[in-house]
Design an enzyme around this catalytic site. Structure first.
Site, PDB file in Angstrom:
ATOM      1  N   TRP A 185      -3.162   9.520   8.165  1.00 24.84           N
ATOM      2  CA  TRP A 185      -4.171   9.201   7.161  1.00 24.84           C
ATOM      3  C   TRP A 185      -4.082  10.242   6.035  1.00 24.84           C
ATOM      4  O   TRP A 185      -3.923  11.437   6.280  1.00 24.84           O
ATOM      5  CB  TRP A 185      -5.577   9.231   7.791  1.00 24.84           C
ATOM      6  CG  TRP A 185      -6.643   9.157   6.743  1.00 24.84           C
ATOM      7  CD1 TRP A 185      -7.004   8.056   6.024  1.00 24.84           C
ATOM      8  CD2 TRP A 185      -7.446  10.237   6.265  1.00 24.84           C
ATOM      9  NE1 TRP A 185      -7.984   8.380   5.126  1.00 24.84           N
ATOM     10  CE2 TRP A 185      -8.277   9.719   5.256  1.00 24.84           C
ATOM     11  CE3 TRP A 185      -7.533  11.593   6.589  1.00 24.84           C
ATOM     12  CZ2 TRP A 185      -9.189  10.502   4.564  1.00 24.84           C
ATOM     13  CZ3 TRP A 185      -8.442  12.373   5.901  1.00 24.84           C
ATOM     14  CH2 TRP A 185      -9.265  11.831   4.904  1.00 24.84           C
ATOM     15  N   LYS A 467     -12.160  -5.586  -2.727  1.00 24.61           N
ATOM     16  CA  LYS A 467     -11.412  -4.540  -2.018  1.00 24.61           C
ATOM     17  C   LYS A 467     -11.720  -4.721  -0.539  1.00 24.61           C
ATOM     18  O   LYS A 467     -12.858  -4.527  -0.112  1.00 24.61           O
ATOM     19  CB  LYS A 467     -11.848  -3.154  -2.507  1.00 24.61           C
ATOM     20  CG  LYS A 467     -11.221  -2.006  -1.722  1.00 24.61           C
ATOM     21  CD  LYS A 467     -11.586  -0.648  -2.331  1.00 24.61           C
ATOM     22  CE  LYS A 467     -11.062   0.498  -1.478  1.00 24.61           C
ATOM     23  NZ  LYS A 467     -11.370   1.817  -2.056  1.00 24.61           N
ATOM     24  N   ASP A 469     -11.332  -3.562   3.130  1.00 19.53           N
ATOM     25  CA  ASP A 469     -11.015  -2.316   3.823  1.00 19.53           C
ATOM     26  C   ASP A 469     -10.955  -2.558   5.335  1.00 19.53           C
ATOM     27  O   ASP A 469     -11.475  -3.572   5.847  1.00 19.53           O
ATOM     28  CB  ASP A 469     -12.109  -1.280   3.499  1.00 19.53           C
ATOM     29  CG  ASP A 469     -11.612   0.147   3.556  1.00 19.53           C
ATOM     30  OD1 ASP A 469     -10.550   0.389   4.149  1.00 19.53           O
ATOM     31  OD2 ASP A 469     -12.322   1.035   3.027  1.00 19.53           O
ATOM     32  N   CYS A 516      -6.853  -2.576   1.717  1.00 18.73           N
ATOM     33  CA  CYS A 516      -7.071  -1.156   1.940  1.00 18.73           C
ATOM     34  C   CYS A 516      -7.292  -0.961   3.432  1.00 18.73           C
ATOM     35  O   CYS A 516      -7.894  -1.800   4.092  1.00 18.73           O
ATOM     36  CB  CYS A 516      -8.303  -0.712   1.151  1.00 18.73           C
ATOM     37  SG  CYS A 516      -8.779   0.989   1.465  1.00 18.73           S
ATOM     38  N   ASP A 538      -5.694   7.441   0.713  1.00 17.95           N
ATOM     39  CA  ASP A 538      -6.945   8.104   0.332  1.00 17.95           C
ATOM     40  C   ASP A 538      -6.669   9.478  -0.257  1.00 17.95           C
ATOM     41  O   ASP A 538      -7.588  10.139  -0.740  1.00 17.95           O
ATOM     42  CB  ASP A 538      -7.855   8.259   1.562  1.00 17.95           C
ATOM     43  CG  ASP A 538      -8.700   7.009   1.784  1.00 17.95           C
ATOM     44  OD1 ASP A 538      -8.761   6.155   0.880  1.00 17.95           O
ATOM     45  OD2 ASP A 538      -9.296   6.891   2.868  1.00 17.95           O
TER      46      ASP A 538
END
Ligand code: DGJ
Length: 728
Positions: A185, A467, A469, A516, A538
């Protein structure tokens, strides 16, 4: 189990043997510059003769000797059974628990449809009525072959698929230099490189969702070399189009040849196939280049833009996203002020990120509210339509964030439908980011997830962008719905997600949808069939982004690579970089900003305004042009790349000094690629009053720029430059 040899198979083998004696069958899957050549052996086993440069007459491969030894050899789609001993593409467990399959060639068809030529090869087991259709879609201009398998259980009994690769390749070279990406991540797509030795190298994930943070299902193989070259040598690249557990294996055998298998990971997925059912594997996207890695990337990018991405040719709106500028803390006024600022900066869309929903469990931090998708009227009393319409009045598009596959334990949804949560009976449902995963293997949950998208779109007719996620992986997997068929879970989940996306695209063909997953946790060509772009990472720190973007660019085109300018010190890394450097990095992808514009100084605003305006002038080259990587950030001290418009009339060059080494290195020439040698280009540095290159503003032939290049003075860490080249 039908163990009686079906009549058709009895007929097929003698026919083939007799036929092979007359004139061997040679199957050539060709593109403009490459060819994949298959040939059934005398006993009907489908063999792979070649994947590489196109040859004038592939029928000459009739002379090719398959050199099949016990256990190893060039089987085109090797099955567990017969004389094959290495990792199989196909392994089937029959109802009587036997596991041998020996598919033989039955027939093939070739169907040309313009740029696409589809070759389908039918194989059938010698004993049962199990069939395999190998489908090869050859995209001529792009030199891309997309292949998948269809496994058909025509037997009277159910079977289980133990292995079901999408595709297999067997390569013969002296050396195999593997390039692939791993990470984490906020540190995705870090490039790894290794020379393969004998034995097996496996790239695999078992995380269920969010599958690409730690590795990506894509790779490049540079053949006959231990040096990665952008411009020379043979390269085979591949990318699996699947958003779930995957496995890529590279097995160098005793003869030094390489078996590549790509497909769904078999982990906990011994998939049941009832009598009469067909299992279709995901697509594996292949390309071959005879001119190094750069051409392999350009092939994949061109294919992706034309065929592989939903809306791959659409114009990319610049945007301001609310996340790093406001996180969960905002009022309507915060948002309308951001919209005003975005409009005055010349941005074209405002995206309201997390934090706008939840009534009983308001989403004011990440501890609750997922699943309860009604707007939070206490926080935004004017409603979403007011904000979306405000954006439209200011000339901006409007986007909004959802995370529909998830549920917070603290939510009305979790209280009402605990049976929709991924869980195993009697075991703890582990939390991650205070959330659980919804069971998309369940069609009722698929309806619900579709409904979230649908209802969100109804909040205002001014919603242009969603978006989407997905912020966690699967622990303790289990589905109430699947009952005693838990081995379906990992595959049915992804197919459930794609079912939802299919319905969304039927109803909302024009809405832009970003994929995302805590940044780049779902970066694959399976998702891109339905999504327009992804949120690359991110980690918005430009000093980290150049490596992330470089790794991404190996396989995915800039048009899908969301790239935002954020504040300093960077919220993830604490690094401080110049605003110009941040813009110059973000402008090499899909430009956005993700900060509180009010905190910009007047000078920063002026620079931002300038960079955004200039980006709008050349973004069509970034999103639709051919990429040439001129320098690698892994070698330093420069990262350099350029995009060239399809007609080669314009190009944009990005140069970054990623590290200080010494002053003498400033002035290093960057030799440009992809330009027309016979045309003259005016070179202009953008966003500066004084250029870092003394030749700026001049006009030069493509031939000169390729040979002499230009040598700007860039030597301080995080100095950068963007040059626009236009044919005169
Ligand atoms: C993770 C995403 O990657 C971020 O951009 C942001 O949308 C947060 N989730 C919101 O929770």
């Amino acid at each position: 189990m039908k163990r009686i040899l079906p009549l058709i198979a009895l007929l097929a083998i003698p026919f083939l043997t007799a036929h092979a004696a007359r004139k061997p069958v040679v199957i050539a899957v060709e593109t403009a510059h490459s060819a994949l050549v298959l040939k059934p052996s005398a006993d009907g086993q489908l063999m792979m003769c070649h994947y590489g440069a196109r040859v004038a007459d592939p029928q000459e491969f009739a002379a090719w000797n398959p050199q099949r030894r016990a256990g190893q050899g060039p089987w085109a789609y090797p099955a567990q059974g017969g004389m094959y001993m290495d990792e199989p593409a196909l392994a089937v467990r029959y109802a009587d628990s036997y596991r041998n399959t020996e598919p033989v060639y039955v027939s093939h068809t070739v169907r040309p449809q313009g740029n696409l030529v589809t070759t389908t090869v039918l194989l059938r087991d010698t004993l049962t009525a199990l069939e395999v259709r190998l489908v090869y879609d050859a995209y001529q201009a792009e030199d891309v072959i997309v292949s998948h398998a269809e496994i058909i259980n025509d037997d009277g009994q159910p079977v289980r698929l133990v292995r079901m690769a999408s595709s297999s390749m067997y390569i013969d070279a002296d050396r195999y230099l593997l390039t692939h990406c791993s990470g984490n991540w906020a540190a995705e797509m870090q490039v790894e490189r290794e020379l393969l030795t004998r034995g097996m190298k496996v790239i695999e994930t078992r995380r269920g969702t969010q599958v690409t943070h730690w590795s990506n299902p894509s790779f490049m193989l540079s053949l006959d070399t231990d040096t990665f070259s952008e411009t020379s040598g043979e390269v085979i690249a591949g990318s699996l189009a699947w958003s779930g557990n995957y496995r890529l294996s590279f097995e160098k055998d005793g003869a030094g040849r390489l078996r590549i298998l790509a497909g769904i990971s078999p982990f906990s997925s011994e998939y049941p196939l009832a009598a009469g059912e067909t299992f279709t594997t995901p697509d594996m996207v292949w390309t071959w280049s005879g001119q190094g890695a750069g051409q392999a990337s350009r092939n994949l990018h061109a294919w992706a833009r034309h065929y592989g991405i939903y809306g791959g040719a659409r114009l990319v709106p610049t945007l301001l996203n609310s996340w790093e500028g406001a996180y969960f803390t905002f009022t309507t006024k915060t948002l309308t002020d951001m919209i005003d600022d975005a409009a005055s900066l010349g941005l074209e869309m405002f995206v309201l990120d997390d934090g706008w929903f939840g009534t009983r469990y308001p989403r004011n931090n990440d501890s609750q509210g997922l699943g309860d998708w009604e707007p939070n009227a206490a926080k935004l009393p004017e409603g979403i339509d007011y904000i979306a319409s405000y954006a439209h009045q200011k000339g901006l598009k409007f986007g909004i964030w959802i995370e529909p596959e998830m549920v917070s334990p603290r939510s009305c949804l979790a209280e009402e439908h605990p049976e929709w949560v991924v869980r195993a009976p009697g075991r703890k449902i582990h939390e991650y980011r205070h959330q659980w995963v919804l069971d998309l293997a369940n069609p009722v949950v698929q309806d619900f997830v579709f409904g979230i998208f649908d209802r969100t779109m109804q909040l205002s007719r001014n919603i242009d962008y969603i978006k989407w996620d997905c912020n966690r992986t699967v622990f303790n997997f289990g589905s109430d719905y699947l009952g005693d068929a838990q081995e379906r879970f990992y595959i049915d989940y992804v197919q459930g997600l794609y079912n939802v996306m299919r319905r969304i695209r039927e109803k909302y063909p024009d809405v832009l949808v970003q994929c995302c997953s805590s940044g780049g946790g779902r970066v694959d060509y399976g998702a891109l069939r339905w999504f327009d772009e992804f949120w690359t990472s991110d980690d918005t720190d430009a000093a980290q982004r150049f490596k992330i973007q470089y790794g991404t660019s190996l396989f995915y085109p800039a048009t899908v690579m969301g790239s935002h300018v954020s504040a300093v010190p960077n919220h993830q890394t604490g690094a401080v970089t110049p605003l110009k450097f941040r813009f110059d990095i973000a402008c090499a992808g899909r430009l956005g900003m993700e900060l509180q514009p009010k905190r910009l100084t007047a000078e920063e605003r002026a620079l931002a305004d300038r960079c955004i305006q200039s980006y709008k002038g050349y973004r069509d080259i970034v999103s639709g042009g051919d990429l040439y990587r001129l320098a690698s950030p892994y070698e330093g001290p420069y990262d350099a790349l350029m995009y060239v418009a399809e007609d080669r009339s314009r190009a944009v060059v990005f140069l970054y000094c990623t590290d200080y080494t010494n002053r003498d290195i400033g002035g290093k020439p960057f030799r440009l690629q992809g330009l027309d040698p016979d045309r003259k280009y005016r070179v202009k540095e953008l966003n500066v009053d004084k250029s870092c290159w003394n030749g700026d503003g001049g006009t030069y032939s493509g031939a000169y720029l390729a040979a002499g290049g230009f040598n700007p003075v860039l030597y301080r860490t995080y100095e950068s430059a963007v040059f626009l080249l236009e044919v005169q």
